[in-house]
Design an enzyme around this catalytic site. Structure first.
Site, PDB file in Angstrom:
ATOM      1  N   TYR A  31       0.616  -1.079  -0.280  1.00 33.31           N
ATOM      2  CA  TYR A  31       0.155   0.173  -0.019  1.00 33.31           C
ATOM      3  C   TYR A  31       1.199   1.318  -0.199  1.00 33.31           C
ATOM      4  CZ  TYR A  31      -3.809  -3.159   1.138  1.00 33.31           C
ATOM      5  OH  TYR A  31      -4.836  -4.306   1.720  1.00 33.31           O
ATOM      6  N   ARG A  45      -2.773   4.509   3.482  1.00 34.21           N
ATOM      7  CA  ARG A  45      -3.590   3.611   4.770  1.00 34.21           C
ATOM      8  C   ARG A  45      -5.083   4.242   3.091  1.00 34.21           C
ATOM      9  NH1 ARG A  45      -6.094   2.969   9.944  1.00 34.21           N
ATOM     10  NH2 ARG A  45      -3.808   3.671  10.815  1.00 34.21           N
ATOM     11  N   CYS A  61      -6.548  -5.277  -7.501  1.00 37.25           N
ATOM     12  CA  CYS A  61      -6.179  -4.841  -6.216  1.00 37.25           C
ATOM     13  C   CYS A  61      -6.072  -6.701  -4.746  1.00 37.25           C
ATOM     14  CB  CYS A  61      -7.770  -4.695  -5.545  1.00 37.25           C
ATOM     15  SG  CYS A  61      -8.795  -3.606  -6.035  1.00 37.25           S
TER      16      CYS A  61
END
Length: 113
Positions: A31, A45, A61
């Site tokens: 991420y 985040r 994803c």
């Protein structure tokens, strides 16, 4: 009842989705790495939130993982995320990617003239 208006992603979300679409099968990026490639290195985040709400078949994803090789979430189904990664040849042990350095995606440097 009126239909829900279509919303266009904000510029950061658009960049995140663009980065994630470029991750090839058999490779992963965290991420935080995706956030950095999208221009906001401290927004890991936010990338997770974008991935959670994505639901688009053209955006892989499942190739976006948590720091240190942890699988992280995938719409609430870590089992599905693991299965998709294993199907691409990535070795997963428990909730971690094995040989992370081998499967970590690094985009080619951009060429400028």
């Amino acid at each position: 009842m009126s239909p829900k208006p279509k919303t266009t992603p904000d510029p950061f979300s658009h960049r995140v989705l663009s980065v994630v679409r470029r991750i090839p099968p058999g490779r992963v990026a965290s991420y935080g790495e995706v956030a950095g490639m999208a221009g906001r290195p401290r927004a890991a985040r936010a990338v997770g939130n974008i991935m959670r709400g994505c639901g688009r078949p053209d955006v892989p994803c499942h190739r976006v993982i948590a720091a240190g090789g942890r699988l992280g979430g995938y719409g609430g189904s870590e089992v599905l995320k693991r299965a998709l990664l294993v199907a691409e040849g990535i070795v997963v042990s428990g909730s971690r990617i094995r040989d992370l350095d081998r499967v970590r995606w690094q985009p080619p440097p951009s060429r400028t003239r």
